[in-house]
Design an enzyme around this catalytic site. Structure first.
Site, PDB file in Angstrom:
ATOM      1  N   TRP A   1       0.800  -1.189   0.235  1.00 41.84           N
ATOM      2  CA  TRP A   1      -0.118   0.012   0.119  1.00 41.84           C
ATOM      3  C   TRP A   1       0.977   1.395  -0.068  1.00 41.84           C
ATOM      4  O   TRP A   1       1.911   1.515   0.635  1.00 41.84           O
ATOM      5  CB  TRP A   1      -0.868   0.194   1.160  1.00 41.84           C
TER       6      TRP A   1
ATOM      7  N   GLU B   1      -3.150  -3.039  -2.204  1.00 41.42           N
ATOM      8  CA  GLU B   1      -4.354  -2.477  -1.374  1.00 41.42           C
ATOM      9  C   GLU B   1      -4.547  -0.898  -1.964  1.00 41.42           C
ATOM     10  O   GLU B   1      -3.583  -0.125  -1.749  1.00 41.42           O
ATOM     11  CB  GLU B   1      -3.825  -2.301  -0.078  1.00 41.42           C
TER      12      GLU B   1
ATOM     13  N   LYS C   1      -6.849   2.866  -2.069  1.00 46.15           N
ATOM     14  CA  LYS C   1      -7.502   3.817  -0.994  1.00 46.15           C
ATOM     15  C   LYS C   1      -8.148   4.979  -1.646  1.00 46.15           C
ATOM     16  O   LYS C   1      -7.780   5.095  -2.666  1.00 46.15           O
ATOM     17  CB  LYS C   1      -6.458   4.438  -0.059  1.00 46.15           C
TER      18      LYS C   1
ATOM     19  N   ASP D   1      -9.585  -3.146   1.804  1.00 44.94           N
ATOM     20  CA  ASP D   1      -9.623  -2.668   3.211  1.00 44.94           C
ATOM     21  C   ASP D   1     -10.904  -1.940   3.636  1.00 44.94           C
ATOM     22  O   ASP D   1     -11.722  -1.168   2.612  1.00 44.94           O
ATOM     23  CB  ASP D   1      -8.633  -1.472   3.429  1.00 44.94           C
TER      24      ASP D   1
ATOM     25  N   HIS E   1     -11.476   1.923   3.077  1.00 43.55           N
ATOM     26  CA  HIS E   1     -10.730   2.479   1.999  1.00 43.55           C
ATOM     27  C   HIS E   1     -12.020   2.984   0.761  1.00 43.55           C
ATOM     28  O   HIS E   1     -11.463   3.092  -0.235  1.00 43.55           O
ATOM     29  CB  HIS E   1      -9.614   1.924   1.375  1.00 43.55           C
TER      30      HIS E   1
ATOM     31  N   HIS F   1      -8.245  -6.440   4.797  1.00 41.58           N
ATOM     32  CA  HIS F   1      -8.079  -5.723   6.087  1.00 41.58           C
ATOM     33  C   HIS F   1      -9.248  -5.247   6.709  1.00 41.58           C
ATOM     34  O   HIS F   1      -9.943  -4.289   6.286  1.00 41.58           O
ATOM     35  CB  HIS F   1      -7.371  -4.265   5.921  1.00 41.58           C
TER      36      HIS F   1
ATOM     37  N   ASP G   1     -11.894   6.827   6.919  1.00 37.24           N
ATOM     38  CA  ASP G   1     -10.951   5.518   7.043  1.00 37.24           C
ATOM     39  C   ASP G   1     -10.341   5.777   8.506  1.00 37.24           C
ATOM     40  O   ASP G   1      -9.225   6.254   8.417  1.00 37.24           O
ATOM     41  CB  ASP G   1      -9.858   5.533   6.068  1.00 37.24           C
TER      42      ASP G   1
ATOM     43  N   ASP H   1     -10.110   3.665  11.123  1.00 38.73           N
ATOM     44  CA  ASP H   1      -9.511   2.431  11.804  1.00 38.73           C
ATOM     45  C   ASP H   1      -9.846   2.306  13.131  1.00 38.73           C
ATOM     46  O   ASP H   1      -9.054   2.161  14.064  1.00 38.73           O
ATOM     47  CB  ASP H   1      -8.070   2.521  11.532  1.00 38.73           C
TER      48      ASP H   1
ATOM     49  N   ASP I   1      -7.089  -4.551  10.626  1.00 40.89           N
ATOM     50  CA  ASP I   1      -6.245  -3.306  10.498  1.00 40.89           C
ATOM     51  C   ASP I   1      -7.076  -2.118  11.337  1.00 40.89           C
ATOM     52  O   ASP I   1      -7.900  -1.550  10.795  1.00 40.89           O
ATOM     53  CB  ASP I   1      -6.164  -2.772   8.895  1.00 40.89           C
TER      54      ASP I   1
END
Length: 419
Positions: free
Chosen positions: A184, A225, A227, A258, A261, A285, A293, A295, A325
């Site tokens: 990424w 990955e 985003k 993810d 993302h 993820h 995003d 997390d 993640d």
């Protein structure tokens, strides 16, 4: 008092079996599912190589005491978390978690810098995954790495990614299970660019150079990955979902999705079956975005349940790596691992306990009333009693019985470290 109750399990088992669900089969399947647990929850994505401020559109908030500051502390914290997580899993590392007696840069990392991790993984029966760290570095300060207009900077990051793949291969050979090495990069612009095409050409050429060397996928699996945006790349990200989907499908690489993302109204669960038709495998993820995003620690919410259903209902786990993640420094970092990983397992168990065959049959017959009735009724079924049995069988505490040991670890170990 323990929350484990054998009678509750037997009663719940009888209730599920009345719908044709094989509870013992579900428990066996869940035991075999490995979750890739991200190490960076334990130290706020700082690593051991540099004293560098976090960058690349990433931010960690909070100042809970006890952050790990070296490999021994981080592995100790992971060991504590793993005591309370049923089953045997994998640990996901970044390049910045190399351990070296001399100063090295990211383009100099080698397998020898991860020998402590491999030794520890063998002792604990774990697998290891890997990620090059293309952020928080002086050569990424302007927001570009593999797509940088300066060839010398691109070459630095290309070499780092090449070295990362060799470390993944080393993990796979040493631990007897493939390592997923995920790339990424944060490359993008804060404001609207004039030229969107040229940076993507540079990224494509950099990736082609990185993947020139073929590595046996029984040792290392490459993933990419995407985003949507990051802090400092709000208007344009070079490695968009469309870019990596096209690249991975034409280069026979895996796509990593993810959960944070994408646009706020997009969900990963709806992408799994579509992409699975065209790829040889996917990686996840699993995170919890809140408005962006961000997390957050994974909770047992609707989207987590939908991701698990897609994986279980369509038998996608044989070609999908499930990783986590999130990074939260506002709560006990060890507890965050336990809560998030157990929630991922709970969602998988809930899906395994659904009457999948009947649900599919009534849908195919057009009986959507029965489908909805079943879907809603299953929300009331006592899967918690089945979960507690699963924990008990796999040497982990049921219910909240894990919480007091974690608090003692915080009082005896984490608080001694300070903030």
């Amino acid at each position: 008092m323990s929350t484990y109750n054998k009678q509750a399990f037997e009663a719940a088992k009888t209730q599920y079996e009345a719908l044709g669900v094989d509870v013992e089969k579900a428990l066996t399947k869940l035991k075999d599912i490995k979750i890739s647990i991200h190490c960076w929850q334990g130290d706020d994505v700082e690593g051991f190589l540099f004293n560098q401020e976090l960058s690349g559109g990433i931010s960690v908030t909070g100042n809970h005491p006890g952050k790990a500051s070296n490999g021994a502390e981080l592995r100790s914290d992971l060991e504590e978390a793993l005591k309370h997580i049923p089953g045997k899993h994998k640990i996901n590392l970044h390049g910045i978690y190399a351990e070296s007696e001399e100063a090295i840069d990211l383009d100099e990392i080698e397998p020898k810098h991860f020998e402590n991790w491999v030794r520890w993984a063998k002792e604990n029966g774990l697998g290891l995954d890997f990620n090059p760290t293309c952020f928080s570095h002086e050569k990424s300060e302007d927001g570009f790495t593999l797509a940088h207009p300066d060839k010398s900077i691109r070459d630095f990051w290309i070499e780092h990614c090449k070295k990362s793949r060799k470390i993944g291969e080393y993990f796979g050979k040493e631990l007897g299970q493939p390592s997923t090495t995920n790339i990424w990069v944060p490359d993008g612009y804060k404001d609207t660019p004039v030229d969107r095409l040229t940076p993507r050409k540079r990224l494509m050429e950099s990736l082609d150079e990185i993947f020139k060397e073929e590595i046996d996928e029984s040792y290392n699996i490459d993933t990419l990955e995407s985003k949507l945006f990051g802090i400092g790349s709000e208007s344009y990200v070079v490695g968009s979902h469309e870019f990596y989907m096209g690249y991975s499908l034409t280069r026979n690489k895996q796509i990593l999705l993810d959960a944070g993302h994408y646009h706020p109204t997009e969900v990963v669960s709806n992408k799994l079956s579509a992409l699975n038709l065209f790829t040889k495998g996917l990686s996840l993820h699993v995170s919890r975005p809140v408005r962006w995003d961000s997390d957050h620690v994974v909770t047992l919410d609707d989207e987590l349940n939908e991701i698990a259903k897609e994986l279980i209902y369509n038998d996608l786990l044989k070609s999908t790596t499930v990783g986590l993640d999130f990074f939260d420094a506002s709560i006990n970092r060890v507890a965050a691992w336990v809560i998030g990983t157990r929630n991922m397992q709970k969602a998988l168990l809930k899906a395994l306990l659904d009457p999948i065959n009947e649900l599919k049959e009534v849908e195919q017959s057009g009986d959507f009333t029965r489908r909805l009735a079943l879907q809603e009724e299953m929300k009331m079924y006592p899967f918690g009693a089945i979960w507690n049995e699963f924990c008990s069988r796999n040497d982990a505490e049921p219910g909240l019985d894990w919480y007091e040991p974690i608090k003692k670890y915080e009082e005896n170990i984490l608080q001694e470290r300070g903030i």
